[in-house]
Design a protein around this motif. Structure first.
Motif, PDB file in Angstrom:
ATOM      1  N   LYS A  54      48.014  38.463  30.272  1.00 43.38           N
ATOM      2  CA  LYS A  54      47.503  37.262  30.917  1.00 43.38           C
ATOM      3  C   LYS A  54      45.979  37.307  31.028  1.00 43.38           C
ATOM      4  CE  LYS A  54      51.700  36.574  33.673  1.00 43.38           C
ATOM      5  NZ  LYS A  54      52.264  36.455  35.043  1.00 43.38           N
ATOM      6  N   GLN A  55      45.397  36.102  31.074  1.00 43.79           N
ATOM      7  CA  GLN A  55      43.937  36.002  31.140  1.00 43.79           C
ATOM      8  C   GLN A  55      43.388  36.658  32.390  1.00 43.79           C
ATOM      9  OE1 GLN A  55      42.050  33.955  33.414  1.00 43.79           O
ATOM     10  NE2 GLN A  55      40.093  34.623  32.513  1.00 43.79           N
ATOM     11  N   ASN A  56      44.103  36.543  33.523  1.00 37.30           N
ATOM     12  CA  ASN A  56      43.587  37.142  34.759  1.00 37.30           C
ATOM     13  C   ASN A  56      43.609  38.666  34.697  1.00 37.30           C
ATOM     14  OD1 ASN A  56      46.406  37.344  34.985  1.00 37.30           O
ATOM     15  ND2 ASN A  56      46.323  37.294  37.223  1.00 37.30           N
ATOM     16  N   GLN A  57      44.478  39.248  33.850  1.00 39.88           N
ATOM     17  CA  GLN A  57      44.476  40.699  33.679  1.00 39.88           C
ATOM     18  C   GLN A  57      43.187  41.152  32.995  1.00 39.88           C
ATOM     19  OE1 GLN A  57      48.794  40.813  32.038  1.00 39.88           O
ATOM     20  NE2 GLN A  57      48.399  42.894  32.746  1.00 39.88           N
ATOM     21  N   VAL A  58      42.769  40.407  31.976  1.00 42.44           N
ATOM     22  CA  VAL A  58      41.510  40.721  31.302  1.00 42.44           C
ATOM     23  C   VAL A  58      40.356  40.636  32.293  1.00 42.44           C
ATOM     24  CG1 VAL A  58      39.866  39.983  29.524  1.00 42.44           C
ATOM     25  CG2 VAL A  58      42.322  39.974  29.038  1.00 42.44           C
ATOM     26  N   SER A  59      40.331  39.583  33.086  1.00 46.19           N
ATOM     27  CA  SER A  59      39.262  39.401  34.070  1.00 46.19           C
ATOM     28  C   SER A  59      39.255  40.517  35.100  1.00 46.19           C
ATOM     29  CB  SER A  59      39.413  38.042  34.772  1.00 46.19           C
ATOM     30  OG  SER A  59      39.279  36.980  33.851  1.00 46.19           O
TER      31      SER A  59
END
Length: 281
Positions: free
Chosen positions: A37-42
């Motif tokens: 998920k994108q929030n994991q990258v962030s």
């Protein structure tokens, strides 16, 4: 999700973000490529979420990073989950002081340029205690002792197996500052002399006669990482410590330290000058 990330964890996230941005990927595109998920990258890039060495290598591959030495160094940071000795001071001292100890512990070489103080890694107890007594706002006796014990424990990097190579360039003005009086100053300078005799420690003195030089108003510690991209500059300022890792700034401070080192006397001439100051106390 971890608690407050350490400086080293923040650095790992920052370097992964740089790799992603150089690859021209948004965090959303990176997440799609990695299958997360994108929030994991962030969260990984912000140091809020742990990341395995294997995930670091996968991210570097997706970001087309061909610098194997850098990837290995980043994977090693991700692999280093053991708590360092400095964590016992987590609730007692500012985070910036703990981050400095962590940087020193993991450095492969340390270079310092100091104007008005003996470098912390070369300070004796009585000198360091008097330095902390002069902090504004005034520290309580327990706070002084916490900082004192922390500073002395930091010096372990100079006595490890192997010890970290250390070069300190000190202005002559710092050698005349009598923290604790003549007796303490004499013992402090003798300690600097003794330490300078160790194979991995080099001390240079900038004499008054050297005149002006760049960076004369700063106290700089340059900590070399396993690869140049992971170097860190520590600036000790009255409002608190600052850690700098931007590539352009690292280049500036490498050049600045080279200029400072050029102004210093040779190690043997520096020892002679220090010894003459001791004899005149």
């Amino acid at each position: 999700m971890r608690g407050s990330p350490t400086g080293r964890q923040l650095r790992l996230g920052s370097e992964l973000r740089k790799l992603r941005e150089r690859a021209g990927l948004s965090s959303t595109e990176a997440a799609q490529s990695l299958g997360i998920k994108q929030n994991q990258v962030s969260n990984i890039e912000a140091g809020r979420h742990g990341v395995s060495p294997e995930r670091v290598r996968t991210m570097a591959c997706r970001y087309d990073c061909s610098n194997e030495a850098l990837v290995d160094a980043l994977a090693e940071i991700a692999n280093g989950r053991a708590r360092g000795w400095w964590e016992e001071y987590r609730e007692l001292l500012p985070d910036g002081m703990l981050d400095l100890a962590e940087v020193e512990h993991h450095s492969v070489r340390l270079r310092a340029g100091i104007t008005a103080h003996i470098p912390g890694l070369l300070q004796i107890h009585d000198h360091a205690r008097e330095v902390f007594r002069q902090v504004v706002p005034e520290l309580s006796p327990p706070e002084v002792e916490h900082r004192l014990s922390f500073r002395i424990k930091r010096q372990a990097v100079l006595f490890g197996e192997p010890p970290v190579p250390y070069q300190a360039i000190i202005h002559e003005a710092a050698l005349h500052m009598q923290f604790g009086g003549p007796s303490v100053t004499a013992r402090q300078l003798q300690h600097v002399l003794d330490m300078s005799e160790r194979d991995h420690i080099q001390v240079g003195v900038i004499p008054f006669t050297a005149g002006a030089y760049p960076g004369s108003g700063q106290s700089i510690l340059y900590a070399e990482g396993p690869v140049p991209q992971l170097d860190t500059v520590h600036l000790d300022q009255s409002h608190g410590a600052a850690l700098i890792c931007a590539e352009a700034q690292l280049g500036k401070y490498r050049m600045l330290l080279a200029r400072i080192e050029d102004k210093a006397l040779s190690p043997s001439a520096s020892r002679d000058l220090i010894l003459s100051i001791v004899h005149n106390l």
